[in-house]
Design a protein around this motif. Structure first.
Motif, PDB file in Angstrom:
ATOM      1  N   ALA A 280      33.454 -33.334   0.671  1.00 30.59           N
ATOM      2  CA  ALA A 280      33.148 -33.439   2.293  1.00 30.59           C
ATOM      3  C   ALA A 280      33.766 -34.532   2.786  1.00 30.59           C
ATOM      4  N   LEU A 281      34.019 -35.667   2.075  1.00 30.64           N
ATOM      5  CA  LEU A 281      34.573 -36.899   2.555  1.00 30.64           C
ATOM      6  C   LEU A 281      36.147 -36.640   2.916  1.00 30.64           C
ATOM      7  N   LYS A 282      36.489 -35.905   1.839  1.00 27.37           N
ATOM      8  CA  LYS A 282      38.062 -35.502   1.720  1.00 27.37           C
ATOM      9  C   LYS A 282      38.288 -34.637   2.906  1.00 27.37           C
TER      10      LYS A 282
ATOM     11  N   ILE B 216      32.247 -27.937   4.545  1.00 28.02           N
ATOM     12  CA  ILE B 216      31.551 -28.707   3.821  1.00 28.02           C
ATOM     13  C   ILE B 216      30.106 -27.980   3.860  1.00 28.02           C
TER      14      ILE B 216
ATOM     15  N   GLU C 201      30.294 -25.983   0.648  1.00 24.74           N
ATOM     16  CA  GLU C 201      30.494 -26.960  -0.465  1.00 24.74           C
ATOM     17  C   GLU C 201      29.161 -27.472  -0.986  1.00 24.74           C
ATOM     18  N   ILE C 202      28.436 -27.742  -0.074  1.00 20.86           N
ATOM     19  CA  ILE C 202      27.125 -28.579  -0.257  1.00 20.86           C
ATOM     20  C   ILE C 202      26.054 -27.777  -0.538  1.00 20.86           C
TER      21      ILE C 202
ATOM     22  N   GLU D 227      27.311 -26.857  -4.608  1.00 22.00           N
ATOM     23  CA  GLU D 227      27.389 -27.699  -5.320  1.00 22.00           C
ATOM     24  C   GLU D 227      26.763 -28.747  -4.818  1.00 22.00           C
ATOM     25  N   ALA D 228      25.631 -29.076  -4.676  1.00 23.69           N
ATOM     26  CA  ALA D 228      25.102 -30.399  -4.042  1.00 23.69           C
ATOM     27  C   ALA D 228      25.554 -31.842  -4.769  1.00 23.69           C
TER      28      ALA D 228
ATOM     29  N   SER E  70      28.723 -32.604  -6.378  1.00 27.81           N
ATOM     30  CA  SER E  70      29.982 -33.087  -6.026  1.00 27.81           C
ATOM     31  C   SER E  70      30.375 -32.568  -4.783  1.00 27.81           C
ATOM     32  N   GLY E  71      29.448 -32.152  -3.732  1.00 28.31           N
ATOM     33  CA  GLY E  71      29.883 -31.751  -2.495  1.00 28.31           C
ATOM     34  C   GLY E  71      29.976 -33.125  -1.450  1.00 28.31           C
ATOM     35  N   THR E  72      29.533 -34.308  -1.950  1.00 32.77           N
ATOM     36  CA  THR E  72      29.780 -35.266  -0.975  1.00 32.77           C
ATOM     37  C   THR E  72      31.162 -35.742  -1.056  1.00 32.77           C
ATOM     38  N   GLY E  73      31.863 -35.827  -2.138  1.00 35.30           N
ATOM     39  CA  GLY E  73      33.219 -36.285  -2.215  1.00 35.30           C
ATOM     40  C   GLY E  73      34.220 -35.320  -1.665  1.00 35.30           C
TER      41      GLY E  73
END
Length: 119
Positions: free
Chosen positions: A69-71, A54, A57-58, A61-62, A64-67
């Motif tokens: 991270a939730l997955k 996470i 990824e964040i 790519e700030a 699209s990183g939230t989706g």
């Protein structure tokens, strides 16, 4: 640079917990201690690896990183539930069949063999 060091440290720590859980599974004498070693160490190891992914990824790519991270958190939550269910089923099986805790792992193997030998 700092993010890369943090990610690598989290990945190494997560891998160390996986190795510790595996060693505990192989070395501990009875079913309850084996279940404890695997459940605790592997869940913590997976959690550290998920956090590392996470953060990576964040940082990259700030937007699209939230989706993602939730997955990843969903995968971790499902693994936690699966490990708890697995431990509960194995311990329940040993309790129902009045298995001595020190021989519980051997008894589940013997029960499978007896099923195969039945006419």
């Amino acid at each position: 640079m700092i993010v890369d060091v943090l990610v690598i440290a989290l990945l190494v720590a997560g891998t160390a917990f996986f190795v510790a859980g595996t060693v505990g599974l192989l070395r501990f004498p009875d079913l309850p201690t084996r279940l404890h070693a695997v459940a605790k160490a592997d869940n913590l190891g997976l959690g550290l690896i998920v956090i590392a992914l996470i953060v990576d990824e964040i940082a990259r790519e700030a937007a699209s990183g939230t989706g993602i991270a939730l997955k990843l958190l969903l995968v971790w939550a499902l693994a936690l539930v699966g490990t708890a269910a697995n431990s509960h089923l194995l311990a329940g099986h040993a309790r129902v069949h009045d298995t001595d805790p020190e021989r519980a792992a051997d008894a589940t193997d013997a029960a499978d063999v007896r099923k195969d030998e039945a006419p």
